[in-house]
Enzyme design. Sequence first.
Site, PDB file in Angstrom:
ATOM      1  N   TRP A   1      -9.971   0.246  -5.245  1.00  0.00           N
ATOM      2  CA  TRP A   1      -9.415   1.557  -4.863  1.00  0.00           C
ATOM      3  C   TRP A   1      -7.996   1.713  -5.393  1.00  0.00           C
ATOM      4  O   TRP A   1      -7.570   2.805  -5.778  1.00  0.00           O
ATOM      5  CB  TRP A   1      -9.464   1.649  -3.337  1.00  0.00           C
ATOM      6  CG  TRP A   1      -9.037   2.935  -2.705  1.00  0.00           C
ATOM      7  CD1 TRP A   1      -7.977   3.119  -1.866  1.00  0.00           C
ATOM      8  CD2 TRP A   1      -9.683   4.209  -2.789  1.00  0.00           C
ATOM      9  NE1 TRP A   1      -7.910   4.417  -1.441  1.00  0.00           N
ATOM     10  CE2 TRP A   1      -8.948   5.111  -1.987  1.00  0.00           C
ATOM     11  CE3 TRP A   1     -10.807   4.679  -3.478  1.00  0.00           C
ATOM     12  CZ2 TRP A   1      -9.300   6.449  -1.854  1.00  0.00           C
ATOM     13  CZ3 TRP A   1     -11.156   6.021  -3.344  1.00  0.00           C
ATOM     14  CH2 TRP A   1     -10.399   6.881  -2.544  1.00  0.00           C
TER      15      TRP A   1
ATOM     16  N   LYS B   1       4.134   2.088  -2.414  1.00  0.00           N
ATOM     17  CA  LYS B   1       4.538   3.298  -3.150  1.00  0.00           C
ATOM     18  C   LYS B   1       5.980   3.614  -2.742  1.00  0.00           C
ATOM     19  O   LYS B   1       6.837   3.951  -3.558  1.00  0.00           O
ATOM     20  CB  LYS B   1       3.645   4.496  -2.778  1.00  0.00           C
ATOM     21  CG  LYS B   1       2.134   4.246  -2.849  1.00  0.00           C
ATOM     22  CD  LYS B   1       1.339   5.487  -2.414  1.00  0.00           C
ATOM     23  CE  LYS B   1      -0.031   5.204  -1.801  1.00  0.00           C
ATOM     24  NZ  LYS B   1      -1.036   4.606  -2.599  1.00  0.00           N
TER      25      LYS B   1
ATOM     26  N   HIS C   1      -7.496  -5.820   0.063  1.00  0.00           N
ATOM     27  CA  HIS C   1      -6.282  -5.011   0.174  1.00  0.00           C
ATOM     28  C   HIS C   1      -5.451  -5.525   1.355  1.00  0.00           C
ATOM     29  O   HIS C   1      -5.798  -5.299   2.515  1.00  0.00           O
ATOM     30  CB  HIS C   1      -6.740  -3.569   0.429  1.00  0.00           C
ATOM     31  CG  HIS C   1      -5.649  -2.567   0.483  1.00  0.00           C
ATOM     32  ND1 HIS C   1      -4.932  -2.179  -0.610  1.00  0.00           N
ATOM     33  CD2 HIS C   1      -5.160  -1.848   1.526  1.00  0.00           C
ATOM     34  CE1 HIS C   1      -4.056  -1.258  -0.264  1.00  0.00           C
ATOM     35  NE2 HIS C   1      -4.164  -1.040   1.040  1.00  0.00           N
TER      36      HIS C   1
ATOM     37  N   SER D   1       0.815  -1.209   0.000  1.00  0.00           N
ATOM     38  CA  SER D   1       0.000   0.000   0.000  1.00  0.00           C
ATOM     39  C   SER D   1       0.856   1.269   0.000  1.00  0.00           C
ATOM     40  O   SER D   1       1.708   1.427  -0.865  1.00  0.00           O
ATOM     41  CB  SER D   1      -0.961  -0.053   1.185  1.00  0.00           C
ATOM     42  OG  SER D   1      -2.071   0.732   0.914  1.00  0.00           O
TER      43      SER D   1
HETATM   44  C1  GTR Z   1      -5.422   4.382   1.880  1.00  0.00           C
HETATM   45  C2  GTR Z   1      -4.859   5.205   0.777  1.00  0.00           C
HETATM   46  C3  GTR Z   1      -4.133   4.335  -0.173  1.00  0.00           C
HETATM   47  C4  GTR Z   1      -3.207   3.382   0.523  1.00  0.00           C
HETATM   48  C5  GTR Z   1      -3.753   2.866   1.842  1.00  0.00           C
HETATM   49  C6  GTR Z   1      -2.732   2.199   2.770  1.00  0.00           C
HETATM   50  O1  GTR Z   1      -6.217   5.057   2.756  1.00  0.00           O
HETATM   51  O2  GTR Z   1      -5.909   5.863   0.145  1.00  0.00           O
HETATM   52  O3  GTR Z   1      -3.433   5.116  -1.121  1.00  0.00           O
HETATM   53  O4  GTR Z   1      -1.983   3.919   0.696  1.00  0.00           O
HETATM   54  O5  GTR Z   1      -4.336   3.851   2.579  1.00  0.00           O
HETATM   55  O6  GTR Z   1      -1.584   2.579   2.823  1.00  0.00           O
HETATM   56  O7  GTR Z   1      -3.149   1.287   3.478  1.00  0.00           O
END
Ligand code: GTR
Length: 496
Positions: free
Chosen positions: A426, A339, A477, A335
């Site tokens: 997402w 990045k 996720h 996540s």
């Molecule tokens: C979310 C965000 C994502 C991702 C995620 C995470 O809220 O929108 O871009 O980075 O968090 O890191 O779990």
Amino acid sequence: MQWLITIAVVLTALALVAIKLYRFAKELGRIDSAEGSKTSCHGCPGSSKNQSDLGIAIKPLVQLGDKTKQGIVAIVFLNTSIWSLGLSQEIRPPNYDESKASNYTLVSVLSGPDGKRIESKDQWPAQRRYLVELFATEEYGFAPKDPVSIRTEVFDDAPAVLGGELQANIRRRQIAVYLEREGRSVRVDLALWSPKDRSNAPCFLGLNFRGNQSTCDDPKIKLTSSWCDNRNPGVQNNKATESSRANQSERWPIAQIVAEGFAVATAHYSDIDPDYDDGFENGVHGLFPEHRIDETNPSRWGSIAAWAWGLSRLADVLEKLDGIDPQGLMVVGHSRLGKTALWAGANDPRFQLVVSNNSGCGGAALSKRVYGESVARINTSFPHWFNRNFRKYNDREETMAFDQHQLIAAIAPRSVYIASASNDKWADPLGELLSGYHASEAFAMLGLKGLEAKELPAVQTPIGQGSIGYHLRQGEHDMLLYDWQQFMAFAKRQGL
Ligand code: GTR
């Protein structure tokens, strides 16, 4: 939306009050002038109406021509409309319609700064540098180049205890890494597990969200003392408690990783930079106060760049440790930390394999598809992650002269693995795959194989036989054992 309506109501009320006040002042003007001078203004514009109810002759305090009055009214009206329009500019709702996500053009990963296409391998190092600089300028920000001194203290070196059992084959180390500069110091705790019988294990390095103690149930792992998000279980007053142990262990299948011959190292991302918007004072940003991002320096480092920089400092430590192959460092992240892994991998050529897990917007996903999380949303929810320049593209992705496929390409000729999850819309799984696909031109030019598929593979069916791998895990996720199994199989195919 509600606050916009509130603002509109308040503005209208203010306008009405202003009109009332204006009329009242006008009335006063009439009386004042009538009582003061007892003169009337015959012949003044509108003077035919200059007769109060009391029958007193009247005269406005300030005499304005009709044109001027109309002008003022027009300006006030125009200003108010523009102001309310600006306020009502809401972030676009997220798009999940594939038919709306396909109308974009991408710059080729082989296109140089002057727009000219590079043709040969020997031009690649310069092209790579250009791409990294492009992303530093437009998106993540430049980390300072000034060195820090690194002091380490191994405070634990023993067999691991996992699932309540002593693991004679797993060597556990915990190292306090002090990053020091000009009297300032930041401590990062590195936890490392490696195969006891291997002298040069390739090593996965990734940051964790909740502290090293959250990655496994080994009671000897130091509880993080850095900032933790109160929304996470086992956190009180932004501090981790004992009950947070192992509460993200599904993301760190340590025993299985080490059983495959790999080492795995992790650190709490908050040790490097606590994940909230503090004006870049704490964490490693605080080591370089003169390098802080502000309106006049919009391309300096945000938090993702800080975490990535921290990963490189941990690589400085890992590459000198016994039992670890300095040529076998791999960076992994889920996540926001996916990045981060990509940005760390693009910057630091010591990472031979870069693994992005469900990294989404600002990670592997193409921004120009505007599918799922958008640039405006991420910059609004997390104003500290990217640099200021990236905000230019809020709801204006079509104006971006770059996209995330160029970030994937910037890692070439090293290897990249991109993992998505089927229910993680997402993060835009197809956009994550397409970045790999469009980056492949660079790998091909270098004589390597990238991704050939432009369409999502079936779930749980990894693809990519060359230097870029991809899979779509069934589910949410997250980063789970299935993901790790694919990372490890891919790493082995890369000779790691
Ligand atoms: C979310 C965000 C994502 C991702 C995620 C995470 O809220 O929108 O871009 O980075 O968090 O890191 O779990």
